[in-house]
Scaffold this motif. Structure first.
Motif, PDB file in Angstrom:
ATOM      1  N   LEU A  39      35.372  37.725  59.549  1.00 31.21           N
ATOM      2  CA  LEU A  39      36.327  38.767  59.925  1.00 31.21           C
ATOM      3  C   LEU A  39      37.771  38.315  59.695  1.00 31.21           C
ATOM      4  CD1 LEU A  39      34.668  40.127  63.189  1.00 31.21           C
ATOM      5  CD2 LEU A  39      34.728  41.188  60.923  1.00 31.21           C
ATOM      6  N   PHE A  40      38.059  37.056  59.999  1.00 33.76           N
ATOM      7  CA  PHE A  40      39.401  36.543  59.723  1.00 33.76           C
ATOM      8  C   PHE A  40      39.685  36.468  58.226  1.00 33.76           C
ATOM      9  CE2 PHE A  40      39.755  34.507  64.083  1.00 33.76           C
ATOM     10  CZ  PHE A  40      40.765  35.364  64.481  1.00 33.76           C
ATOM     11  N   LEU A  41      38.671  36.160  57.430  1.00 32.23           N
ATOM     12  CA  LEU A  41      38.847  36.137  55.975  1.00 32.23           C
ATOM     13  C   LEU A  41      39.153  37.532  55.443  1.00 32.23           C
ATOM     14  CD1 LEU A  41      38.673  34.584  53.277  1.00 32.23           C
ATOM     15  CD2 LEU A  41      36.259  35.197  53.237  1.00 32.23           C
ATOM     16  N   ILE A  42      38.434  38.529  55.924  1.00 29.19           N
ATOM     17  CA  ILE A  42      38.691  39.908  55.502  1.00 29.19           C
ATOM     18  C   ILE A  42      40.091  40.336  55.931  1.00 29.19           C
ATOM     19  CG2 ILE A  42      37.992  42.310  55.894  1.00 29.19           C
ATOM     20  CD1 ILE A  42      35.106  41.266  56.073  1.00 29.19           C
ATOM     21  N   GLY A  43      40.489  39.983  57.136  1.00 23.81           N
ATOM     22  CA  GLY A  43      41.829  40.319  57.604  1.00 23.81           C
ATOM     23  C   GLY A  43      42.917  39.629  56.795  1.00 23.81           C
ATOM     24  N   SER A  44      42.677  38.385  56.405  1.00 28.03           N
ATOM     25  CA  SER A  44      43.667  37.664  55.599  1.00 28.03           C
ATOM     26  C   SER A  44      43.793  38.263  54.208  1.00 28.03           C
ATOM     27  CB  SER A  44      43.277  36.192  55.490  1.00 28.03           C
ATOM     28  OG  SER A  44      43.286  35.584  56.746  1.00 28.03           O
ATOM     29  N   VAL A  45      42.676  38.683  53.635  1.00 28.46           N
ATOM     30  CA  VAL A  45      42.727  39.329  52.319  1.00 28.46           C
ATOM     31  C   VAL A  45      43.473  40.656  52.417  1.00 28.46           C
ATOM     32  CG1 VAL A  45      41.299  40.445  50.564  1.00 28.46           C
ATOM     33  CG2 VAL A  45      40.713  38.175  51.377  1.00 28.46           C
ATOM     34  N   PHE A  70      47.650  41.124  39.200  1.00 25.63           N
ATOM     35  CA  PHE A  70      47.607  39.663  39.270  1.00 25.63           C
ATOM     36  C   PHE A  70      47.176  39.193  40.658  1.00 25.63           C
ATOM     37  CE2 PHE A  70      49.764  35.538  39.792  1.00 25.63           C
ATOM     38  CZ  PHE A  70      49.100  34.844  38.806  1.00 25.63           C
ATOM     39  N   ALA A  71      47.679  39.837  41.710  1.00 25.75           N
ATOM     40  CA  ALA A  71      47.323  39.435  43.079  1.00 25.75           C
ATOM     41  C   ALA A  71      45.845  39.668  43.353  1.00 25.75           C
ATOM     42  CB  ALA A  71      48.175  40.208  44.083  1.00 25.75           C
ATOM     43  N   ILE A  72      45.312  40.797  42.916  1.00 24.61           N
ATOM     44  CA  ILE A  72      43.893  41.081  43.134  1.00 24.61           C
ATOM     45  C   ILE A  72      43.017  40.104  42.359  1.00 24.61           C
ATOM     46  CG2 ILE A  72      42.090  42.815  42.781  1.00 24.61           C
ATOM     47  CD1 ILE A  72      43.969  43.351  45.134  1.00 24.61           C
ATOM     48  N   THR A  73      43.435  39.759  41.135  1.00 25.80           N
ATOM     49  CA  THR A  73      42.667  38.789  40.343  1.00 25.80           C
ATOM     50  C   THR A  73      42.645  37.427  41.019  1.00 25.80           C
ATOM     51  OG1 THR A  73      43.271  39.975  38.338  1.00 25.80           O
ATOM     52  CG2 THR A  73      42.437  37.738  38.073  1.00 25.80           C
ATOM     53  N   ILE A  74      43.775  36.988  41.537  1.00 23.69           N
ATOM     54  CA  ILE A  74      43.837  35.693  42.230  1.00 23.69           C
ATOM     55  C   ILE A  74      42.954  35.713  43.481  1.00 23.69           C
ATOM     56  CG2 ILE A  74      45.380  34.151  43.519  1.00 23.69           C
ATOM     57  CD1 ILE A  74      45.632  33.926  40.507  1.00 23.69           C
ATOM     58  N   GLU A  76      40.261  37.582  44.011  1.00 23.62           N
ATOM     59  CA  GLU A  76      38.855  37.588  43.600  1.00 23.62           C
ATOM     60  C   GLU A  76      38.396  36.212  43.131  1.00 23.62           C
ATOM     61  OE1 GLU A  76      38.341  40.600  40.679  1.00 23.62           O
ATOM     62  OE2 GLU A  76      38.438  42.219  42.137  1.00 23.62           O
ATOM     63  N   VAL A  77      39.226  35.540  42.349  1.00 27.29           N
ATOM     64  CA  VAL A  77      38.870  34.194  41.877  1.00 27.29           C
ATOM     65  C   VAL A  77      38.756  33.236  43.060  1.00 27.29           C
ATOM     66  CG1 VAL A  77      39.719  32.217  40.552  1.00 27.29           C
ATOM     67  CG2 VAL A  77      39.763  34.486  39.551  1.00 27.29           C
ATOM     68  N   GLY A  78      39.673  33.351  44.011  1.00 29.41           N
ATOM     69  CA  GLY A  78      39.609  32.497  45.197  1.00 29.41           C
ATOM     70  C   GLY A  78      38.358  32.724  46.019  1.00 29.41           C
ATOM     71  N   LEU A  79      37.955  33.988  46.167  1.00 29.43           N
ATOM     72  CA  LEU A  79      36.730  34.282  46.921  1.00 29.43           C
ATOM     73  C   LEU A  79      35.490  33.761  46.201  1.00 29.43           C
ATOM     74  CD1 LEU A  79      37.456  37.871  48.234  1.00 29.43           C
ATOM     75  CD2 LEU A  79      37.340  35.767  49.551  1.00 29.43           C
ATOM     76  N   ILE A  80      35.441  33.908  44.881  1.00 30.87           N
ATOM     77  CA  ILE A  80      34.279  33.414  44.133  1.00 30.87           C
ATOM     78  C   ILE A  80      34.211  31.899  44.187  1.00 30.87           C
ATOM     79  CG2 ILE A  80      33.302  33.206  41.820  1.00 30.87           C
ATOM     80  CD1 ILE A  80      34.198  36.075  41.330  1.00 30.87           C
ATOM     81  N   ILE A  81      35.351  31.229  44.076  1.00 30.68           N
ATOM     82  CA  ILE A  81      35.356  29.766  44.158  1.00 30.68           C
ATOM     83  C   ILE A  81      34.941  29.302  45.551  1.00 30.68           C
ATOM     84  CG2 ILE A  81      36.880  27.751  44.146  1.00 30.68           C
ATOM     85  CD1 ILE A  81      38.321  29.044  41.789  1.00 30.68           C
ATOM     86  N   LEU A  94      26.147  33.033  40.062  1.00 34.11           N
ATOM     87  CA  LEU A  94      27.528  33.474  40.227  1.00 34.11           C
ATOM     88  C   LEU A  94      28.333  33.362  38.937  1.00 34.11           C
ATOM     89  CD1 LEU A  94      28.357  31.991  43.719  1.00 34.11           C
ATOM     90  CD2 LEU A  94      27.940  34.358  43.132  1.00 34.11           C
ATOM     91  N   LEU A  95      27.810  32.680  37.942  1.00 36.00           N
ATOM     92  CA  LEU A  95      28.555  32.539  36.689  1.00 36.00           C
ATOM     93  C   LEU A  95      28.787  33.865  35.973  1.00 36.00           C
ATOM     94  CD1 LEU A  95      27.124  29.195  35.325  1.00 36.00           C
ATOM     95  CD2 LEU A  95      29.351  29.619  36.347  1.00 36.00           C
ATOM     96  N   PRO A  96      27.824  34.794  35.917  1.00 34.53           N
ATOM     97  CA  PRO A  96      28.142  36.087  35.293  1.00 34.53           C
ATOM     98  C   PRO A  96      29.233  36.858  36.029  1.00 34.53           C
ATOM     99  CG  PRO A  96      25.776  35.815  35.442  1.00 34.53           C
ATOM    100  CD  PRO A  96      26.393  34.690  36.200  1.00 34.53           C
ATOM    101  N   GLU A  97      29.330  36.678  37.343  1.00 34.48           N
ATOM    102  CA  GLU A  97      30.389  37.338  38.096  1.00 34.48           C
ATOM    103  C   GLU A  97      31.753  36.848  37.638  1.00 34.48           C
ATOM    104  OE1 GLU A  97      30.225  38.834  41.558  1.00 34.48           O
ATOM    105  OE2 GLU A  97      28.082  39.187  41.529  1.00 34.48           O
ATOM    106  N   ILE A  98      31.875  35.551  37.413  1.00 35.30           N
ATOM    107  CA  ILE A  98      33.149  35.005  36.956  1.00 35.30           C
ATOM    108  C   ILE A  98      33.451  35.494  35.539  1.00 35.30           C
ATOM    109  CG2 ILE A  98      34.366  32.880  36.389  1.00 35.30           C
ATOM    110  CD1 ILE A  98      32.796  31.561  38.644  1.00 35.30           C
ATOM    111  N   ARG A  99      32.415  35.585  34.694  1.00 35.92           N
ATOM    112  CA  ARG A  99      32.629  36.047  33.335  1.00 35.92           C
ATOM    113  C   ARG A  99      33.141  37.486  33.329  1.00 35.92           C
ATOM    114  NH1 ARG A  99      27.522  36.550  30.711  1.00 35.92           N
ATOM    115  NH2 ARG A  99      27.773  38.770  30.958  1.00 35.92           N
ATOM    116  N   PHE A 100      32.536  38.352  34.147  1.00 34.33           N
ATOM    117  CA  PHE A 100      32.982  39.736  34.203  1.00 34.33           C
ATOM    118  C   PHE A 100      34.355  39.871  34.862  1.00 34.33           C
ATOM    119  CE2 PHE A 100      28.309  40.780  34.063  1.00 34.33           C
ATOM    120  CZ  PHE A 100      28.353  41.266  32.759  1.00 34.33           C
ATOM    121  N   LEU A 101      34.669  38.968  35.766  1.00 34.80           N
ATOM    122  CA  LEU A 101      35.966  39.012  36.415  1.00 34.80           C
ATOM    123  C   LEU A 101      37.088  38.675  35.459  1.00 34.80           C
ATOM    124  CD1 LEU A 101      37.624  39.148  39.078  1.00 34.80           C
ATOM    125  CD2 LEU A 101      37.240  36.694  39.265  1.00 34.80           C
ATOM    126  N   LEU A 102      36.865  37.709  34.600  1.00 31.77           N
ATOM    127  CA  LEU A 102      37.919  37.231  33.711  1.00 31.77           C
ATOM    128  C   LEU A 102      38.037  38.010  32.412  1.00 31.77           C
ATOM    129  CD1 LEU A 102      37.500  33.410  34.268  1.00 31.77           C
ATOM    130  CD2 LEU A 102      39.129  34.961  35.322  1.00 31.77           C
TER     131      LEU A 102
END
Length: 103
Positions: A39-45, A70-74, A76-81, A94-102
């Motif tokens: 819940l704190f992670l969702i609130g911080s995002v 740019f902010a949304i991309t950063i 998303e990358v932070g959450l996936i990492i 999770l690798l296909p998720e990163i491929r589709f994200l980038l």
């Protein structure tokens, strides 16, 4: 005017509480505490998106849109990492998720 102060207060308070709760993760390690951290992670995002939206509104149309993208991309990358680092073992799904994200 009171509503604006209230909205600004939660955008600073939630990320600070999230940092304190993250430090407490070494002391508490139950399933309920994981829900609190989520819940704190969702609130911080949401606070980060709110701040980037305010800055984008002040910048104007062409640069504000780029800043939001740019902010949304950063975020998303932070959450996936963080998901990949928190998982035990290697998660190749999770690798296909990163491929589709980038793309």
């Amino acid at each position: 005017m009171y509503i604006k102060k209230y909205l600004r207060m939660w955008t600073f308070l939630i990320p600070i509480l999230a940092w304190f709760s993250y430090v407490g993760n070494s002391v508490f390690s139950s399933g309920y505490y994981s829900v609190i951290l989520t819940l704190f992670l969702i609130g911080s995002v949401l606070a980060a998106v709110y701040h980037s939206e305010v800055i984008a509104h002040r910048l104007g149309e062409p640069f504000g849109t780029l800043l939001l993208a740019f902010a949304i991309t950063i975020i998303e990358v932070g959450l996936i990492i963080s998901i990949m680092m928190g998982a035990k073992g290697w998660k190749p799904l999770l690798l296909p998720e990163i491929r589709f994200l980038l793309q």
